[in-house]
Design an enzyme around this catalytic site. Structure first.
Site, PDB file in Angstrom:
ATOM      1  N   SER A 210       0.847  -1.190   0.000  1.00 40.12           N
ATOM      2  CA  SER A 210       0.000   0.000   0.000  1.00 40.12           C
ATOM      3  C   SER A 210       0.881   1.238   0.000  1.00 40.12           C
ATOM      4  O   SER A 210       1.668   1.446   0.935  1.00 40.12           O
ATOM      5  CB  SER A 210      -0.913  -0.007   1.231  1.00 40.12           C
ATOM      6  OG  SER A 210      -1.755   1.124   1.262  1.00 40.12           O
ATOM      7  N   HIS A 290      -5.259   2.038  12.884  1.00 45.21           N
ATOM      8  CA  HIS A 290      -5.751   2.334  11.540  1.00 45.21           C
ATOM      9  C   HIS A 290      -6.893   3.336  11.570  1.00 45.21           C
ATOM     10  O   HIS A 290      -7.042   4.129  10.631  1.00 45.21           O
ATOM     11  CB  HIS A 290      -6.195   1.071  10.793  1.00 45.21           C
ATOM     12  CG  HIS A 290      -6.404   1.341   9.323  1.00 45.21           C
ATOM     13  ND1 HIS A 290      -7.615   1.676   8.790  1.00 45.21           N
ATOM     14  CD2 HIS A 290      -5.507   1.361   8.298  1.00 45.21           C
ATOM     15  CE1 HIS A 290      -7.485   1.876   7.490  1.00 45.21           C
ATOM     16  NE2 HIS A 290      -6.221   1.697   7.169  1.00 45.21           N
ATOM     17  N   HIS A 314      -2.824   0.553  -3.862  1.00 39.10           N
ATOM     18  CA  HIS A 314      -2.440  -0.673  -3.166  1.00 39.10           C
ATOM     19  C   HIS A 314      -2.665  -1.877  -4.071  1.00 39.10           C
ATOM     20  O   HIS A 314      -3.361  -1.801  -5.085  1.00 39.10           O
ATOM     21  CB  HIS A 314      -3.158  -0.825  -1.816  1.00 39.10           C
ATOM     22  CG  HIS A 314      -4.557  -1.351  -1.860  1.00 39.10           C
ATOM     23  ND1 HIS A 314      -5.559  -0.878  -1.059  1.00 39.10           N
ATOM     24  CD2 HIS A 314      -5.135  -2.343  -2.585  1.00 39.10           C
ATOM     25  CE1 HIS A 314      -6.680  -1.538  -1.293  1.00 39.10           C
ATOM     26  NE2 HIS A 314      -6.437  -2.428  -2.211  1.00 39.10           N
TER      27      HIS A 314
END
Length: 346
Positions: A210, A290, A314
């Site tokens: 990513s 996250h 990603h």
């Protein structure tokens, strides 16, 4: 609006998408499109590791690897990045991509021996390979004109796709998800081959790369990214590197891309091995690290709107057991998938 799943890989669903058929994403995103004749791709991570000052053999090894890439059967694209791992070792990782498995297999046999079959003083080497069928793989890009990673070897990019900007979009973009839960099976095992250590992982191991590219940003946007977003991203990447095993992340590398001339670039990417796509999804949807990354990114994008020049992408693969290869020589015990094996002793 296109489906992220190419037409020739669409099938009758036995597992439903997370959104209704009339879902409209709030902003455009795109996926890589391979020629229908491409059944598999190969992504091979060649790592070099050392502690302290770079030994003389390290730079020569990287030159030798570039020479192998330039030889017959070499990759269609490769790039290089560096990072410091949880044990304080410096690592240089070169990832190479093929869209022809036969060509790769012929090239890899001697290349593997040259890379992990040769002991270099003060240097560890490793190779981590996935060779998935394209039905086990997905990509996502915020812009059309600068492919990265495996997308460089694709035939081109899609139009705007539907399956993004919601939790579950990553899974919905993988063609196999139409009929398969892609649940993991088995546990990683260590196999010794002289000085080399191989890890036999398990079915449905998950890989994500990513990336971020801020090379097009102007001064104010670059400052906003580097001051407000990147530190939060780094915190999450460091958590996965140091503590990820408890939540199903076997290994994580947050790397700075090295430009073709050897200088630092304004690109980075995280690359991690996960026990399953579900474990990756749980971290993305609910883990505090996250949640903070997502919040910082949304604030950034809402502040800048369509004028944002940051590029994001990603690639995610859920690989079958026979599509994986992991081998390490003279590397410390927490390197890559070695961290997934309970004990590694000399």
């Amino acid at each position: 609006m296109e489906s992220a799943i190419p037409l020739h890989l669409e099938t009758t669903r036995t597992r439903h998408k997370r959104v209704p058929d009339d879902y409209q994403p709030p902003y455009p995103s795109f996926v890589a499109r391979y020629k229908p004749a491409v059944n598999r791709v190969v992504m091979a991570y060649f790592g070099l590791q050392y502690s302290g000052a770079a030994p003389p053999g390290a730079m020569q090894a990287l030159k030798d690897l570039a020479g192998l890439f330039a030889g017959e059967g070499g990759p269609s694209h490769w790039d290089r990045a560096s990072y410091a791992d949880q044990a304080g070792y410096d690592n240089v990782v070169t990832v190479a991509y093929w869209d022809d498995v036969t060509r790769f297999d012929a090239w890899f046999a001697p290349a593997r021996e040259a890379w992990t079959g040769r002991v270099r003083e003060g240097v560890g080497t490793f190779v981590e390979v996935l060779r998935p069928v394209v039905a086990r793989h997905e990509t996502l890009f915020s812009s059309l004109d600068r492919p990265e990673g495996v997308a460089v070897i694709a035939d081109g990019m899609s139009g705007e796709v539907q399956e993004h900007a919601y939790w579950g979009g990553m899974r919905d973009r993988i063609p196999l998800s139409q009929t398969d839960a892609m649940a993991p099976g088995g546990s990683p095992e260590l196999i010794r081959d002289g000085a080399r250590l191989r890890v036999k992982a398990h079915d449905n191991l998950c890989l994500i790369r990513s990336g971020q590219d801020w090379s097009d940003t102007e001064a104010s946007e670059r400052k906003l990214y580097l001051d407000d977003v990147e530190p939060v991203l780094r915190e999450g990447m460091d958590f996965l590197r140091d503590e990820g095993l408890a939540i199903g992340c076997y290994a994580n590398r947050y790397m700075n891309v090295i430009a073709a001339d050897g200088s630092a670039s304004e690109k980075s990417y995280g690359q991690s091995w996960w026990k399953s796509l579900a474990a990756l999804e749980r971290w993305a949807e609910s883990h505090p690290t996250h949640v903070r990354i997502f919040g910082a990114a949304m604030k950034y994008l809402s502040t800048l709107g369509p004028s944002a020049k940051l590029r994001l992408y990603h690639e995610v693969t859920v690989a079958a057991a026979d599509e994986q290869f992991f081998e390490y020589l003279n590397c410390h015990a927490k390197t890559g998938m070695l961290a997934a094996v309970e004990t590694v002793t000399a």
